[in-house]
Design a protein around this motif. Structure first.
Motif, PDB file in Angstrom:
ATOM      1  N   ASN A 166       0.930  -1.344   0.055  1.00 34.51           N
ATOM      2  CA  ASN A 166       0.148  -0.025   0.007  1.00 34.51           C
ATOM      3  C   ASN A 166       0.967   1.262   0.021  1.00 34.51           C
ATOM      4  N   VAL A 167       0.732   2.158  -1.005  1.00 32.03           N
ATOM      5  CA  VAL A 167       1.399   3.194  -1.115  1.00 32.03           C
ATOM      6  C   VAL A 167       1.435   4.270   0.133  1.00 32.03           C
ATOM      7  N   TRP A 168       0.118   4.196   0.805  1.00 36.31           N
ATOM      8  CA  TRP A 168      -0.032   5.311   1.849  1.00 36.31           C
ATOM      9  C   TRP A 168       0.706   4.662   3.067  1.00 36.31           C
ATOM     10  N   VAL A 169       0.872   3.303   3.235  1.00 40.00           N
ATOM     11  CA  VAL A 169       1.696   2.654   4.181  1.00 40.00           C
ATOM     12  C   VAL A 169       3.156   3.330   4.070  1.00 40.00           C
ATOM     13  N   ILE A 170       3.524   3.177   2.978  1.00 33.84           N
ATOM     14  CA  ILE A 170       4.944   3.394   2.580  1.00 33.84           C
ATOM     15  C   ILE A 170       5.231   4.906   2.851  1.00 33.84           C
ATOM     16  N   MET A 171       4.336   5.732   2.495  1.00 38.22           N
ATOM     17  CA  MET A 171       4.396   7.225   2.894  1.00 38.22           C
ATOM     18  C   MET A 171       4.584   7.363   4.420  1.00 38.22           C
ATOM     19  N   ALA A 172       3.760   6.709   5.378  1.00 40.08           N
ATOM     20  CA  ALA A 172       3.768   6.871   6.605  1.00 40.08           C
ATOM     21  C   ALA A 172       5.149   6.085   7.222  1.00 40.08           C
ATOM     22  N   ALA A 173       5.526   5.321   6.609  1.00 38.40           N
ATOM     23  CA  ALA A 173       6.864   4.830   7.162  1.00 38.40           C
ATOM     24  C   ALA A 173       7.897   5.682   6.924  1.00 38.40           C
ATOM     25  N   VAL A 174       7.880   6.370   5.638  1.00 35.33           N
ATOM     26  CA  VAL A 174       8.788   7.305   5.356  1.00 35.33           C
ATOM     27  C   VAL A 174       8.814   8.481   6.412  1.00 35.33           C
ATOM     28  N   ALA A 175       7.528   8.952   6.856  1.00 34.50           N
ATOM     29  CA  ALA A 175       7.456  10.060   7.785  1.00 34.50           C
ATOM     30  C   ALA A 175       8.200   9.461   8.999  1.00 34.50           C
ATOM     31  N   LEU A 176       7.830   8.395   9.452  1.00 36.50           N
ATOM     32  CA  LEU A 176       8.443   8.028  10.796  1.00 36.50           C
ATOM     33  C   LEU A 176       9.836   7.802  10.616  1.00 36.50           C
TER      34      LEU A 176
END
Length: 412
Positions: free
Chosen positions: A112-122
């Protein structure tokens, strides 16, 4: 034989800081972990492009990472001036490690691309606190006269990681997929945790300011009141936000090199290859005295070579030109970092390193957004070449317009 020794001292990297055990472990752990960090950075961009088929989505990784970098980079630097830096480094490292584990799980399950975005932010949150803390630790571990050499070694080994990570990424993504790449990063990161554990306690020295808005504002006031320090930040923002082509690598790979994972790995590693060469042949860097003019010149070189790479058709020529730009970028980074570490007292050093980190890490992410947005609107070549030329012209105009920066000479 004495002639050879003198030649090595004058032109090759100074390795004397490696004789200090704490610094040697810190450098070694960072170097190993950075290979995995770069491997993940390459895999994230490629995975997002695979899921969306859009350079704009790849470019959006920039602002997703940038917001935590700014907030926690500034705040993390203030915290580093008010508490045991060893403990803070360990805490921040654990945050980054957990983000990598999220990427592993997502790649094998949700995709999921949104999970990737959240992980990148973390991940950016942990990185934003750890990086200025680590840089503020260096002057506590090595003598003042060896700080430039220690900085060069840091940039050199980070650049080696930036070469190995993308090159390995091309093979690993092609053979094992994105999840396997993230898993390797998680394993390599344990070297950084071990190095932090072995550090001595590093309590703040001098007057301690509570790590809030007042402390951050104090660091910003110091920068604004010191034109040479301020301009060292400004020219780097120009270099990275205008000329960084990183978000365009997936599109160039698909358009010119048939979507080859190996070509993508070489593109991603090219700038770091030049930085490695710059680090190995860095003996002359500390002898340059007119560093204001020198910084202006090398950043203009960076912009011109990036622009030329966007016009090249052969992979080897694109890599060569980007590597030459990376050489210039490494030299610029050493001068800018040393100015901050030797000018600032220890009580202010963490905050200045926080601002330095925000600029160094945030500038390329602004560049990602600029490159992705302009490529979507005007095409790959105008976005790539135009950014490089704009960087070269702007840095010359701005750098020469500030007398203190133009006339600045390194202190003896």
């Amino acid at each position: 034989m004495s002639f050879v020794r003198d030649l090595l001292r004058r032109h090759f990297v100074d390795t004397r800081p490696l004789q200090i055990p704490d610094y040697r472990r810190l450098l070694g752990g960072q170097a190993v972990a950075f290979v995995g960090f770069q491997l993940t950075a390459v895999a994230v961009s490629a995975e997002v492009f695979t899921l969306t088929k859009s350079s704009l989505w790849v470019g959006l990784l920039g602002p997703v990472a940038l917001i935590p970098l700014i907030v926690f980079g500034l705040w993390g630097g203030a915290i580093a001036d008010a508490m045991d830096r060893r403990r803070l480094l360990l805490t921040a490292s654990m945050i980054s490690w957990s983000a990598t584990l999220v990427l592993v799980v997502n790649a094998f399950t949700l995709q999921n691309v949104w999970v990737i975005m959240a992980a990148v932010a973390l991940q950016s949150t942990g990185f934003a606190i750890a990086s200025p803390t680590r840089n503020a630790i260096i002057p506590r571990l090595v003598p003042r006269e060896l700080v430039p050499s220690a900085n060069t070694l840091n940039f050199l080994f980070s650049s080696i990681g930036s070469v190995l990570g993308p090159l390995l990424g091309g093979f690993i993504i092609a053979g094992g997929g994105y999840g396997f790449a993230y898993l390797i990063d998680a394993v390599l990161f344990t070297a950084s945790l071990y190095a932090a554990l072995r550090l001595p306690r590093l309590d703040p020295q001098g007057e301690v300011t509570a790590p809030g808005l007042r402390a951050v504002a104090g660091g910003l006031r110091y920068i604004m009141a010191t034109p040479v320090v301020l301009m060292s930040f400004v020219v780097d923002i120009i270099a990275m936000s205008f000329a960084m082509p990183r978000a365009l690598y997936p599109e160039m790979t698909e358009m010119r090199f048939g979507g080859s994972g190996i070509a993508y790995g070489w593109l991603s590693a090219a700038i770091a290859l030049g930085a490695v060469a710059g680090g190995l042949f860095s003996g002359w860097v500390g002898r340059v005295r007119r560093q204001g003019l020198a910084l202006t010149f090398v950043i203009a070189v960076w912009g011109v070579t990036v622009a030329a790479a966007g016009l090249a058709q052969a992979l080897w020529l694109v890599v060569l030109l980007l590597a030459f730009g990376g050489f210039a970028d490494l030299v610029s980074a050493v001068w800018r970092q040393t100015i901050l570490q030797t000018y600032a007292p220890d009580a202010m050093r963490g905050r200045l390193q926080g601002v330095f980190f925000v600029v160094v890490a945030g500038g390329p992410r602004l560049g990602d957004l600029r490159a992705g947005a302009t490529a979507s609107s005007f095409g790959l070549v105008p976005a790539w070449v135009g950014g490089g030329l704009l960087c070269a012209v702007t840095v010359v105009v701005v750098g020469l317009a500030v007398p203190a920066f133009r006339r600045y000479q390194v202190r003896s």
